[in-house]
Design a protein around this motif. Structure first.
Motif, PDB file in Angstrom:
ATOM      1  N   ALA A   1       0.856  -1.064  -0.155  1.00  0.00           N
ATOM      2  CA  ALA A   1       0.172  -0.145   0.044  1.00  0.00           C
ATOM      3  C   ALA A   1       0.957   0.918   0.488  1.00  0.00           C
ATOM      4  O   ALA A   1       0.460   2.169  -0.707  1.00  0.00           O
ATOM      5  CB  ALA A   1      -1.052   0.409   1.146  1.00  0.00           C
ATOM      6  N   LEU A   2       1.828   1.119   0.454  1.00  0.00           N
ATOM      7  CA  LEU A   2       2.761   2.814   0.731  1.00  0.00           C
ATOM      8  C   LEU A   2       3.137   2.236  -0.465  1.00  0.00           C
ATOM      9  O   LEU A   2       3.627   3.848  -1.082  1.00  0.00           O
ATOM     10  CB  LEU A   2       4.221   2.299   1.733  1.00  0.00           C
ATOM     11  N   GLY A   3       4.115   1.100  -1.343  1.00  0.00           N
ATOM     12  CA  GLY A   3       4.178   0.798  -2.844  1.00  0.00           C
ATOM     13  C   GLY A   3       3.367   2.263  -3.724  1.00  0.00           C
ATOM     14  O   GLY A   3       3.464   2.943  -4.130  1.00  0.00           O
ATOM     15  N   VAL A   4       1.642   2.358  -3.290  1.00  0.00           N
ATOM     16  CA  VAL A   4       0.556   2.228  -3.899  1.00  0.00           C
ATOM     17  C   VAL A   4       0.993   4.023  -3.656  1.00  0.00           C
ATOM     18  O   VAL A   4       0.911   4.711  -5.718  1.00  0.00           O
ATOM     19  CB  VAL A   4      -0.506   1.652  -3.785  1.00  0.00           C
ATOM     20  N   CYS A   5       1.401   4.058  -2.940  1.00  0.00           N
ATOM     21  CA  CYS A   5       1.358   5.461  -2.282  1.00  0.00           C
ATOM     22  C   CYS A   5       2.368   6.652  -3.028  1.00  0.00           C
ATOM     23  O   CYS A   5       2.575   7.531  -3.562  1.00  0.00           O
ATOM     24  CB  CYS A   5       1.302   5.947  -0.824  1.00  0.00           C
ATOM     25  N   PHE A   6       3.252   5.882  -3.037  1.00  0.00           N
ATOM     26  CA  PHE A   6       4.803   6.044  -3.870  1.00  0.00           C
ATOM     27  C   PHE A   6       4.895   6.034  -5.069  1.00  0.00           C
ATOM     28  O   PHE A   6       5.164   7.599  -5.665  1.00  0.00           O
ATOM     29  CB  PHE A   6       6.012   5.504  -3.309  1.00  0.00           C
ATOM     30  N   GLU A   7       4.319   5.268  -5.766  1.00  0.00           N
ATOM     31  CA  GLU A   7       4.092   5.531  -7.106  1.00  0.00           C
ATOM     32  C   GLU A   7       3.230   6.458  -7.836  1.00  0.00           C
ATOM     33  O   GLU A   7       3.621   7.315  -8.399  1.00  0.00           O
ATOM     34  CB  GLU A   7       3.465   3.802  -7.768  1.00  0.00           C
ATOM     35  N   CYS A   8       1.723   7.326  -6.800  1.00  0.00           N
ATOM     36  CA  CYS A   8       1.095   7.567  -7.548  1.00  0.00           C
ATOM     37  C   CYS A   8       0.922   9.143  -7.026  1.00  0.00           C
ATOM     38  O   CYS A   8       0.533  10.126  -6.797  1.00  0.00           O
ATOM     39  CB  CYS A   8      -0.442   7.322  -6.780  1.00  0.00           C
ATOM     40  N   GLY A   9       2.171   9.441  -5.216  1.00  0.00           N
ATOM     41  CA  GLY A   9       2.530  10.530  -5.081  1.00  0.00           C
ATOM     42  C   GLY A   9       1.285  11.307  -4.480  1.00  0.00           C
ATOM     43  O   GLY A   9       0.811  12.300  -3.860  1.00  0.00           O
ATOM     44  N   GLN A  10       0.398   9.092  -3.472  1.00  0.00           N
ATOM     45  CA  GLN A  10      -0.768   9.842  -3.207  1.00  0.00           C
ATOM     46  C   GLN A  10      -0.173  10.483  -1.570  1.00  0.00           C
ATOM     47  O   GLN A  10       0.383   9.406  -1.024  1.00  0.00           O
ATOM     48  CB  GLN A  10      -1.604   9.284  -2.789  1.00  0.00           C
TER      49      GLN A  10
END
Length: 159
Positions: free
Chosen positions: A125-134
């Protein structure tokens, strides 16, 4: 990396392998039964594991009326005490705005806390945050690193 975003949990965080290992799979008792009374007493004493278990019940509507606001409140209480499953679950609530206000930065902070403790779902989930800049600056390298950590633990979304 973008193809991984759709593979991450977007519904009840209580269904993650970590949640199952933490006893979240236990069916909740009826609100008027003895088991529920004991669980509620443990929650009132501030026991993080009980707060997490009852939050899962409210999140799923298992044995109680589904109540995302109560689930988020209980996840927060347990997360504040360091319960890694609750940190991830409350992060999901904040990311999605379930049971309250959407706050990507707060979600990323909770995912980071759980990820540092080795929680595979939180790493992804943190990976997605970094991938999307969220909630964090966009960083594909950090996203890939976190996905690898999650994949090393067997999480399909990280592979």
């Amino acid at each position: 990396l973008a193809h991984r975003v759709g593979q991450l949990p977007s519904v009840s965080p209580s269904l993650s392998p970590r949640a199952l290992a933490d006893g979240a799979h236990t069916r909740c008792a009826h609100p008027h039964g003895r088991r529920y009374g004991r669980l509620r007493q443990q929650v009132n004493r501030g026991e993080a594991k009980a707060q997490y278990r009852l939050a899962n019940c409210y999140d799923r509507g298992d044995g109680v009326a589904q109540d995302y606001f109560e689930a988020a409140r209980l996840y927060r209480l347990a997360a504040d005490q360091g319960h890694v499953g609750a940190q991830f679950s409350h992060g999901i609530c904040l990311r999605d705005g379930t049971g309250g206000t959407q706050d990507h930065a707060a979600a990323a902070r909770l995912f980071r806390r759980a990820a540092k403790k080795g929680h595979a779902d939180a790493q992804a989930a943190l990976g997605v945050c970094f991938e999307c800049g969220q909630g964090v600056p966009q960083d594909d390298d950090e996203a890939a690193r976190l996905y690898r950590l999650a994949a090393e633990q067997g999480l399909a979304a990280g592979q």
